[in-house]
Design a protein around this motif. Structure first.
Motif, PDB file in Angstrom:
ATOM      1  N   SER A 189       0.833  -1.210   0.000  1.00 12.50           N
ATOM      2  CA  SER A 189       0.000   0.000   0.000  1.00 12.50           C
ATOM      3  C   SER A 189       0.861   1.250   0.000  1.00 12.50           C
ATOM      4  CB  SER A 189      -0.932   0.008   1.215  1.00 12.50           C
ATOM      5  OG  SER A 189      -1.948  -0.962   1.082  1.00 12.50           O
ATOM      6  N   TYR A 192       2.265   1.740  -3.474  1.00 15.81           N
ATOM      7  CA  TYR A 192       1.241   2.209  -4.408  1.00 15.81           C
ATOM      8  C   TYR A 192       0.992   3.704  -4.209  1.00 15.81           C
ATOM      9  CZ  TYR A 192      -0.339  -2.063  -6.780  1.00 15.81           C
ATOM     10  OH  TYR A 192      -0.426  -3.171  -7.590  1.00 15.81           O
ATOM     11  N   LEU A 268      -2.074   5.606   3.164  1.00 19.97           N
ATOM     12  CA  LEU A 268      -3.396   5.010   3.075  1.00 19.97           C
ATOM     13  C   LEU A 268      -4.345   5.554   4.149  1.00 19.97           C
ATOM     14  CD1 LEU A 268      -5.358   2.902   1.930  1.00 19.97           C
ATOM     15  CD2 LEU A 268      -4.275   1.191   3.411  1.00 19.97           C
ATOM     16  N   ARG A 319      -9.319  -1.219  -4.390  1.00 22.96           N
ATOM     17  CA  ARG A 319      -9.364  -2.586  -3.865  1.00 22.96           C
ATOM     18  C   ARG A 319     -10.741  -3.135  -4.207  1.00 22.96           C
ATOM     19  NH1 ARG A 319      -7.180  -7.196  -1.697  1.00 22.96           N
ATOM     20  NH2 ARG A 319      -5.478  -5.889  -0.962  1.00 22.96           N
ATOM     21  N   LEU A 331     -10.365  -0.553   1.229  1.00 23.00           N
ATOM     22  CA  LEU A 331      -8.975  -0.083   1.214  1.00 23.00           C
ATOM     23  C   LEU A 331      -8.376  -0.091   2.619  1.00 23.00           C
ATOM     24  CD1 LEU A 331      -8.954   3.002  -1.201  1.00 23.00           C
ATOM     25  CD2 LEU A 331      -7.582   0.932  -1.457  1.00 23.00           C
ATOM     26  N   GLY A 335      -5.967  -2.918   2.265  1.00 26.63           N
ATOM     27  CA  GLY A 335      -4.898  -2.266   1.539  1.00 26.63           C
ATOM     28  C   GLY A 335      -5.168  -2.101   0.054  1.00 26.63           C
ATOM     29  N   VAL A 336      -4.232  -1.461  -0.624  1.00 25.23           N
ATOM     30  CA  VAL A 336      -4.368  -1.163  -2.049  1.00 25.23           C
ATOM     31  C   VAL A 336      -4.083  -2.416  -2.861  1.00 25.23           C
ATOM     32  CG1 VAL A 336      -3.656   0.342  -3.942  1.00 25.23           C
ATOM     33  CG2 VAL A 336      -3.606   1.200  -1.587  1.00 25.23           C
TER      34      VAL A 336
END
Length: 534
Positions: A189, A192, A268, A319, A331, A335-336
């Motif tokens: 994450s 990203y 995030l 996600r 998310l 997470g991504v």
């Protein structure tokens, strides 16, 4: 010590890591208006033989019954992604009674925006919610803005790719005695979000290279106020001399109400918190619309964002969410998973609205964004990047244009498109060579040569080519000629990935899935919305 672009390329060039580079996942979402052969917007509802817009996996609608959206699944080759899109379009052409697909982002001639029909998804609560959301969009922004079409490019790296990067960063932290390495999922994450920040910095390149909406039909304005210095072709088309993407300008798919939101891309947790806050932030302007007026919903609520999908951004972390789960919750909890690039105009020079050559370049560009380290930035720095984007969409081919970059000391440095573009492309070449090696091809290096030529000659860009063409014919005729050609090509082409049987069987399955959802509802719509927003 910070890992550099050459550090990453050196590590991934090792034979044991090349396969990790070649694990890129890609998915394409293409929006297209259904039009009649004479160029008017179709008045026909979503065709039954295209399946349920609520549940069909490849064919749905966006804002309107007439605005189709084609969705490809994740594929692991650029060629397959384009072939899937061509197959979906072939089936669509065979089932829309001679109608065409408008091949541009800005809509065709529309006499009355009030007559653009909202997309319908059946009688289920989730179906009604989707339509009410669109009613809210209409009341907030107007239907003309909502039938602007675009391309969304979904992109992900493989788990193996992230494991290699994770190992490199663990080694770096151990050697430099800095901090404790993040667990893999948190690391993914975090990286990203590093891609998102780099994308924000460099994404002015995307409308410069691929912007395809430098002109609009005069009917698009329909009294909308603006201060843009439009010129007019001999055929009445409005254009800006140096524009690349009016779709991405304030005249296009934007929201002034959202401009005050402070949603940054540093990590995030802060991003999720910012999005969730925006869905609870009241709007004085939207409150004036009302929510439920005379028993009819006019919008889902009067917040700045009705739901998270209303956030307009050139790129998003994503996600896959579970049924009924909000995107930000997915998310935040898991997470991504991938990123969604949203700054792409529909390319009228390609039958699918995005060419194979564009996919090669996006692979290079997003991998570059994964390899160039960066610092977190505050919202003021983010505004600098957004200003570059705004300048390029309105005057990207202006030889006098200067963009704002930051040097290693954090000072702002002004650069021309040619100077900065060539600096970036020298780095992109290294990434292209790595991808060529990983995929055993030369397509990536060829993409660099092709795209860098546009940096040094703005006349090669699609926006310049379109402006040249519409001096000889109207924008509508230019688009209709393309639309007719692409329909004929699709009907003559054989299926490549899917089959006629696949689509024929998917239609009744999708209609049954919609019926099942409708039968399973136990709440009335008011209670359903209350539960969703609780």
């Amino acid at each position: 010590m910070t890992l550099s672009l050459t550090d990453y390329i050196g590590a991934f060039s090792q034979s044991e890591n090349l396969a990790a580079v070649a694990g890129i996942g890609r998915g394409i979402e293409r929006e297209a208006l259904r039009i009649l052969p004479e160029g008017k917007l179709s008045e026909h509802g979503h065709y039954h033989q295209l399946g349920s817009a609520l549940t069909h996996g490849q064919i749905t609608t966006d804002y309107s019954e007439t605005l189709l959206e084609f969705i490809t699944p994740v594929s692991h080759s650029p060629e397959q992604a384009i072939a899937q899109l061509q197959d979906i379009q072939k089936y669509t052409f065979d089932n829309i009674d001679g109608e065409l697909l408008w091949p541009m982002s800005m809509p065709c001639f529309v006499t009355d925006a009030e007559k653009i029909p909202l997309a319908q998804y059946g009688s289920s609560n989730i179906g009604k919610m989707k339509t009410v959301y669109r009613q809210g969009l209409k009341n907030r922004y107007g239907s003309m803005m909502q039938v602007i079409s675009g391309i969304h490019f979904n992109f992900s790296f493989s788990q193996d790719f992230w494991q290699v990067q994770h190992k490199l960063h663990q080694t770096e932290k151990i050697e430099s005695a800095v901090g404790k390495p993040l667990p893999l999922d948190d690391f993914i994450s975090d990286r990203y979000f590093s891609i998102l920040r780099n994308y924000k910095r460099f994404c002015w390149l995307i409308p410069y290279l691929y912007g395809s909406s430098p002109a609009i039909c005069s009917s698009f304005l329909q009294g909308k106020e603006h201060n843009l210095p439009f010129k007019k072709t001999p055929f009445g088309t409005l254009y800006l001399e140096y524009a690349t993407s009016l779709r991405m300008s304030d005249l296009g798919y934007t929201s002034a109400e959202q401009s005050t939101l402070k949603i940054c891309y540093n990590n995030l947790a802060d991003y999720v918190a910012g999005v969730q806050q925006a869905t609870k932030l009241k709007s004085k302007d939207f409150a004036g619309i009302g929510v439920k007026v005379n028993g009819q919903y006019q919008q889902l609520n009067d917040n700045v964002l009705q739901i998270e999908n209303e956030l307009y951004a050139p790129i998003r972390p994503k996600r896959v969410a579970k049924s009924g789960e909000k995107p930000s919750v997915a998310l935040g909890e898991r997470g991504v998973e991938y990123i969604e690039v949203r700054a792409l105009d529909v390319n009228p020079l390609s039958d699918t609205g995005i060419s194979l050559e564009q996919v090669y370049f996006l692979d290079i560009f997003l991998t570059f964004c994964a390899f160039v380290d960066n610092k977190e930035f505050d919202c003021s720095a983010q505004k600098i990047h957004e200003s570059n984007m705004n300048d390029v969409v309105l005057r990207g081919r202006d030889p006098e244009l200067l963009l704002s970059d930051t040097n290693n000391q954090g000072d702002v440095v002004l650069k021309s498109v040619t100077t900065w573009g060539n600096e970036i492309f020298e780095q992109l070449k290294l990434v292209a060579e790595l991808l060529d090696k990983a995929y055993q091809t030369s397509n990536y290096s060829a993409a660099i040569v092709r795209e860098q030529a546009k940096i040094n000659d703005a006349n090669l860009t699609p926006s310049a080519q379109i402006l040249t063409a519409i001096q000889e014919q109207s924008l509508s005729q230019y688009a209709l000629d393309k639309a007719s050609k692409y329909r004929q090509q699709a009907k003559e082409r054989d299926y490549q990935f899917y089959s006629q049987t696949f689509f024929d069987e998917s239609v009744p399955v999708s209609h049954q899935a919609q019926a099942d959802i409708e039968a399973a509802d136990v709440l009335n719509f008011d209670d359903f919305l209350a539960d969703y927003f609780a």
